[in-house]
Write a protein that holds these residues in place. Structure first.
Motif, PDB file in Angstrom:
ATOM      1  N   TYR A   1       0.812  -1.216   0.000  1.00  0.00           N
ATOM      2  CA  TYR A   1       0.000   0.000   0.000  1.00  0.00           C
ATOM      3  C   TYR A   1       0.844   1.264   0.000  1.00  0.00           C
ATOM      4  O   TYR A   1       0.456   2.270  -0.587  1.00  0.00           O
ATOM      5  CB  TYR A   1      -0.983  -0.020   1.174  1.00  0.00           C
ATOM      6  N   LYS A   2       2.010   1.215   0.664  1.00  0.00           N
ATOM      7  CA  LYS A   2       2.838   2.420   0.644  1.00  0.00           C
ATOM      8  C   LYS A   2       3.359   2.691  -0.761  1.00  0.00           C
ATOM      9  O   LYS A   2       3.352   3.832  -1.229  1.00  0.00           O
ATOM     10  CB  LYS A   2       3.996   2.278   1.638  1.00  0.00           C
ATOM     11  N   VAL A   3       3.809   1.641  -1.434  1.00  0.00           N
ATOM     12  CA  VAL A   3       4.287   1.836  -2.802  1.00  0.00           C
ATOM     13  C   VAL A   3       3.125   2.281  -3.695  1.00  0.00           C
ATOM     14  O   VAL A   3       3.247   3.200  -4.498  1.00  0.00           O
ATOM     15  CB  VAL A   3       4.936   0.543  -3.338  1.00  0.00           C
ATOM     16  N   ALA A   4       1.968   1.643  -3.516  1.00  0.00           N
ATOM     17  CA  ALA A   4       0.819   1.969  -4.361  1.00  0.00           C
ATOM     18  C   ALA A   4       0.380   3.416  -4.169  1.00  0.00           C
ATOM     19  O   ALA A   4       0.049   4.104  -5.135  1.00  0.00           O
ATOM     20  CB  ALA A   4      -0.338   1.019  -4.055  1.00  0.00           C
ATOM     21  N   VAL A   5       0.390   3.892  -2.928  1.00  0.00           N
ATOM     22  CA  VAL A   5      -0.116   5.247  -2.720  1.00  0.00           C
ATOM     23  C   VAL A   5       0.884   6.281  -3.247  1.00  0.00           C
ATOM     24  O   VAL A   5       0.485   7.323  -3.771  1.00  0.00           O
ATOM     25  CB  VAL A   5      -0.483   5.513  -1.238  1.00  0.00           C
ATOM     26  N   PHE A   6       2.174   5.971  -3.177  1.00  0.00           N
ATOM     27  CA  PHE A   6       3.143   6.877  -3.808  1.00  0.00           C
ATOM     28  C   PHE A   6       2.930   6.911  -5.315  1.00  0.00           C
ATOM     29  O   PHE A   6       2.965   7.975  -5.938  1.00  0.00           O
ATOM     30  CB  PHE A   6       4.577   6.445  -3.470  1.00  0.00           C
ATOM     31  N   ALA A   7       2.694   5.748  -5.904  1.00  0.00           N
ATOM     32  CA  ALA A   7       2.464   5.697  -7.345  1.00  0.00           C
ATOM     33  C   ALA A   7       1.203   6.474  -7.710  1.00  0.00           C
ATOM     34  O   ALA A   7       1.202   7.286  -8.643  1.00  0.00           O
ATOM     35  CB  ALA A   7       2.356   4.244  -7.808  1.00  0.00           C
TER      36      ALA A   7
END
Lengths: 268, 369
Positions: free
Chosen positions: B233-239
């Motif tokens: 989720y952290k990677v996804a929200v940055f993306a």
């Protein structure tokens, strides 16, 4: 991969659900748990007691993958839990509540409980952004399940309140609700009545009994309130300094000399 | 038979409606009327300003998903806008791609860059993460200056990208035989995109992924234990946030400025631009989608308004040679700083919280709770 789990609906005090065998946990030079073994049967309410720092919460943290014990094995219905991330143990059906509350304080009760169902849902960013279709269907289905738990725990009046604003006793109950929303096979209760007054304690005990009666859930409870432990638990394990002292029925454990010594100190 | 109360909700479907009450539906109607009518009523100055506000709103919604919902601080938002603006310049301008191609390309490149930064957030949080994302602005500036073939170097490059959906060219809008000005057409395009982005962001926020982000913000350990994958989720929200920023940047380059230069998105000016977006979400309201739009209206409009009325305010000067104490640009920076401080002290959850408080007051009236 096993993802969806159904709660065992009838108490079946036969076969073992959880088999903890000879686990040891060290933090550097500190030995937190030493060779603790116990089993929990389907439908059983198993209590773990012990003085502060005895390693009770550490045992929980080993079961749901927060800590990884250096030795020993933990099997849930035969599946090895040691080495799994806590996210995976949640998917396998281990739910827990926290001693010092682990709620999402800015979210309301519904969202907190819906988060308990996170691993049972599938909507991702794209389906969520589109809303119509799977996301909406899933929201409605899971909302219905969440509302059943809200009814069971009588949380209805606070549904839309940010949980951080609610009283402590209610927050503890919401934690129980969130754990139930996960549809666990094994529920770990970390001091469910800690810091509560008599009335709140009795309420919580009643809800635990109600959950047991209606869902037939297997539970492990860490608790300091001996009245609650002795009244609710089927079997009790006493630990001290990370070592198991004894396991038995509440009456047996109460009479055990090692337990008395651990709590009151040895007469010298 | 008794008449059903309009406030009584009897099924989950209607409880989940975004515009469930009559008041909210009325509000929606007002917004639609404003959307259609504003370009016909407002002069060029205000329309141009609202175009800029729309870019702020899109970028603000993106940053709000990252900071307001997921709790990840970023000072690098301007960098991702820059990525979008240069993507618009290259794909839309140099390569001549239509908008329906260059815009998704910009979003994807922005999202990919954001996904690269995401893993850093697994290790760092709070001010440490802020410093790392600050580094992006300086790395970005270097690339924007040095990669001359694409960026045009220090002097920047003009962006002459297509702004049409099929036959409808918003830069030269002609509907029913009426020719509209560029700013009129772009108002509809940009605010249409704002509505679309806001709707999608709101939908994400109120479903499983959005709840997971808020769980990470509120208590990441508990989130992991109930089954939320922090890394995913952290990677996804940055993306996601960076992709939305790149869309905002694309429009900033192609529609608002028609020009990109490294000065805006990199280095110190980039930091100022990033802080502008932080001001947008703090003023508007962290953790709300509408907050991004409201904040953009305030923060986007203020500088242009002070600029326009500088002549009437004796202490402001538009050029260094005018009389007055302080330059408009500098005054605006101070204004942002003051806004952030005042809101953090008085209303940390921004105008959205203030609005919620007012509506609750009137709902409960004459009782105080």
């Amino acid at each position: 991969m096993e993802t969806s789990t159904e709660p065992a609906h009838k108490p079946d005090p036969g076969p073992t659900l959880l088999d903890v065998s000879d686990i040891s946990l060290r933090f550097g030079g500190v030995q937190a748990i030493t060779g603790v073994s116990f089993t929990v049967n389907h439908g059983e309410l198993f209590a773990v007691i012990g003085p502060n720092g005895a390693g009770k919460t550490s045992i929980f943290n080993c079961i749901n993958g927060v800590y990884r014990p250096q030795e020993g094995s933990i099997r849930l219905d035969g599946t090895q839990l040691v080495g799994l991330a806590s996210r995976r143990t949640a998917e396998l059906g281990v739910a827990r509540t926290f001693q010092n509350l682990g709620l999402f304080t800015n979210l309301d009760i519904i969202d907190n409980l819906m988060l308990g169902r996170h691993h049972l849902m599938r909507t991702g960013f794209i389906a969520g952004a589109l809303w119509w279709g799977r996301a909406k269907r899933e929201e409605i289905e899971n909302r219905a399940k969440v509302e059943q738990i809200i009814d069971l725990l009588e949380l209805g009046p606070y549904r839309r309140k940010p949980v951080g604003m609610l009283p402590y006793g209610i927050q503890k109950r919401i934690e129980l609700g969130r754990a139930l929303a996960m549809e666990p096979r094994l529920l770990l209760l970390d001091e469910p009545v800690a810091g509560m007054n008599l009335e709140e304690t009795e309420d919580m005990a009643r809800y635990i009994l109600e959950v047991r009666a209606s869902l037939g859930l297997t539970m492990i409870m860490v608790e300091h309130d001996m009245h609650v432990v002795m009244d609710l638990a089927d079997r009790v394990m006493a630990v001290d300094f990370g070592v198991m002292l004894t396991t038995g029925t509440p009456a047996e454990v109460q009479q055990d000399q090692k337990v008395i010594d651990a709590y009151l100190g040895k007469a010298s | 038979m008794a008449r059903r109360s309009p406030y009584l909700i009897t099924d989950y479907r209607s409880d989940l409606r975004l515009f469930g009450s009559n008041w909210k539906r009325f509000g929606l109607l007002l917004m639609v009327v404003a959307f259609i009518g504003a370009p016909l009523q407002l002069d060029n100055f205000w329309l141009g300003l609202l175009g800029l506000v729309a870019v702020y709103a899109i970028g603000g919604i993106g940053l709000n998903l990252l900071t307001g919902y997921a709790g990840q601080v970023s000072l690098g938002h301007a960098f991702f806008l820059g990525v979008g603006a240069y993507s618009a310049a290259w794909f839309g301008g140099q390569q001549g791609w239509p908008m329906l191609l260059w815009l998704p390309a910009a979003a994807l490149i922005g999202a990919a860059m954001g996904a690269l930064v995401g893993p850093i957030a697994l290790r760092l949080s709070g001010q440490y993460l802020a410093i790392v994302t600050l580094g992006l602005l300086f790395i970005g500036e270097h690339f924007m200056v040095q990669w001359k073939a694409v960026t045009g170097g220090t002097r920047g490059t003009s962006v002459n990208a297509d702004l049409a959906i099929g036959p409808v060219d918003f830069a030269n809008l002609e509907l029913f035989g009426i020719t509209f000005t560029r700013n009129q057409g772009l108002f509809w395009l940009l605010w249409g995109v704002v509505a679309l982005v806001a709707l999608m962001a709101k939908n994400i926020a109120r479903t499983r992924p959005g709840r997971a982000l808020q769980a990470i913000r509120d208590r990441d350990v508990a989130a992991e234990i109930i089954g939320v994958s922090l890394s995913r989720y952290k990677v996804a929200v940055f993306a996601l946030s960076s992709g939305i920023a790149a869309v905002a940047g694309g429009f900033y380059g192609a529609a608002v400025q028609q020009f990109v230069s490294p000065v805006e998105f990199g280095g110190i000016q980039g930091l100022v631009f990033s802080i502008t977006f932080i001001a947008v979400i703090i003023v508007g309201g962290m953790g709300t989608i509408s907050g991004g739009i409201v904040g953009a209206l305030v923060v986007g409009a203020l500088p242009r308004i002070t600029q326009r009325f500088a002549d009437y305010l004796p202490f402001l000067k538009s050029t260094p040679n005018d009389s007055g104490i302080i330059l408009v640009g500098q005054f605006n920076l101070m204004l942002f700083g003051a806004l952030i401080i005042v809101f953090l002290l008085a209303e940390p959850l921004g105008l959205a919280a203030l609005w919620r408080r007012i509506t609750t007051y009137f709902k409960a009236w004459p009782f105080s709770y």
